[in-house]
Design a protein around this motif. Structure first.
Motif, PDB file in Angstrom:
ATOM      1  N   ARG A 144       0.884  -1.173   0.000  1.00  0.00           N
ATOM      2  CA  ARG A 144       0.000   0.000   0.000  1.00  0.00           C
ATOM      3  C   ARG A 144       0.921   1.222   0.000  1.00  0.00           C
ATOM      4  N   VAL A 145       0.658   2.177  -0.860  1.00  0.00           N
ATOM      5  CA  VAL A 145       1.430   3.416  -0.838  1.00  0.00           C
ATOM      6  C   VAL A 145       0.547   4.547  -0.345  1.00  0.00           C
ATOM      7  N   SER A 146       1.151   5.409   0.440  1.00  0.00           N
ATOM      8  CA  SER A 146       0.448   6.537   1.030  1.00  0.00           C
ATOM      9  C   SER A 146       1.364   7.744   1.010  1.00  0.00           C
ATOM     10  N   GLY A 147       0.773   8.903   0.889  1.00  0.00           N
ATOM     11  CA  GLY A 147       1.547  10.118   1.069  1.00  0.00           C
ATOM     12  C   GLY A 147       1.880  10.274   2.543  1.00  0.00           C
ATOM     13  N   THR A 148       3.036  10.852   2.834  1.00  0.00           N
ATOM     14  CA  THR A 148       3.407  11.071   4.227  1.00  0.00           C
ATOM     15  C   THR A 148       4.379  12.224   4.337  1.00  0.00           C
ATOM     16  N   GLU A 149       4.491  12.732   5.527  1.00  0.00           N
ATOM     17  CA  GLU A 149       5.492  13.741   5.858  1.00  0.00           C
ATOM     18  C   GLU A 149       6.411  13.121   6.898  1.00  0.00           C
ATOM     19  N   VAL A 150       7.670  13.511   6.875  1.00  0.00           N
ATOM     20  CA  VAL A 150       8.615  13.049   7.880  1.00  0.00           C
ATOM     21  C   VAL A 150       9.215  14.260   8.578  1.00  0.00           C
ATOM     22  N   ALA A 151       9.738  14.014   9.773  1.00  0.00           N
ATOM     23  CA  ALA A 151      10.371  15.085  10.548  1.00  0.00           C
ATOM     24  C   ALA A 151      11.378  14.458  11.502  1.00  0.00           C
ATOM     25  N   TRP A 152      12.265  15.272  11.987  1.00  0.00           N
ATOM     26  CA  TRP A 152      13.208  14.806  13.000  1.00  0.00           C
ATOM     27  C   TRP A 152      12.713  15.273  14.348  1.00  0.00           C
ATOM     28  N   ARG A 153      12.665  14.346  15.270  1.00  0.00           N
ATOM     29  CA  ARG A 153      12.284  14.642  16.661  1.00  0.00           C
ATOM     30  C   ARG A 153      13.463  14.207  17.497  1.00  0.00           C
ATOM     31  N   GLY A 154      14.236  15.188  17.981  1.00  0.00           N
ATOM     32  CA  GLY A 154      15.467  14.848  18.673  1.00  0.00           C
ATOM     33  C   GLY A 154      16.370  14.098  17.711  1.00  0.00           C
ATOM     34  N   PRO A 155      16.873  12.943  18.114  1.00  0.00           N
ATOM     35  CA  PRO A 155      17.780  12.191  17.248  1.00  0.00           C
ATOM     36  C   PRO A 155      17.083  11.271  16.253  1.00  0.00           C
TER      37      PRO A 155
END
Length: 156
Positions: free
Chosen positions: A40-51
């Motif tokens: 299954r493919v989905s749009g997503t956002e990523v981010a850094w939280r601490g390390p």
């Protein structure tokens, strides 16, 4: 599994390239596994939280339910304008759901649409970049795994 911080310590130049590419666009493509094993493919956002490299999800979203059941994922960074002037980025690994106080702190900080949104920490099993050489005569592929480190390949 390797955390983002461990990956960045082992392969700092590659990690820098990947981070720049992931920050260059807001939306990326996440692949998860459905109950029947199909992708299954989905749009997503990523981010850094601490390390950590993380992704969030709306409560009960299919991608979150997929990751809870089978944490394996693949992430394809947004390729941009298609010129390949900046390398294409792909990551794979396992998503670990963050719960409890850490999830509540994230909600307080990020303020997602719902307080019961999901947060996942991405642990890496492989990272790959594919770019075009400066003279545009061949591809340069960098591939990293925790067991083999970074290897570089070229293709004409």
């Amino acid at each position: 599994m390797t955390t983002w911080q461990e990956f960045a310590a082992e392969a700092p130049e590659l990690a820098k390239t990947v981070r720049v590419r992931l920050k260059a666009a807001k939306h990326h493509v996440l692949a998860t596994l459905r109950l029947d094993g199909s992708p299954r493919v989905s749009g997503t956002e990523v981010a850094w939280r601490g390390p950590d490299l993380t992704l969030g999800s709306m409560p009960g979203a299919r991608k979150a339910l997929d990751l809870r059941r089978d944490p394996r994922f693949a992430l394809h960074g947004n390729p941009g304008d298609g010129s390949m002037m900046a390398p294409d980025v792909k990551l794979a690994g396992r998503a670990v759901e963050v719960t409890g106080d850490e999830q509540r702190a994230w909600v307080a900080e990020v303020k997602p649409p719902s307080e019961d949104s999901h947060l996942f920490r991405l642990e890496l099993t492989e990272v790959t970049t594919t770019g075009v050489s400066a003279d545009q005569t061949h591809l340069i592929i960098q591939h990293w795994t925790p067991t083999e480190g970074t290897r570089v390949f070229t293709r004409k």
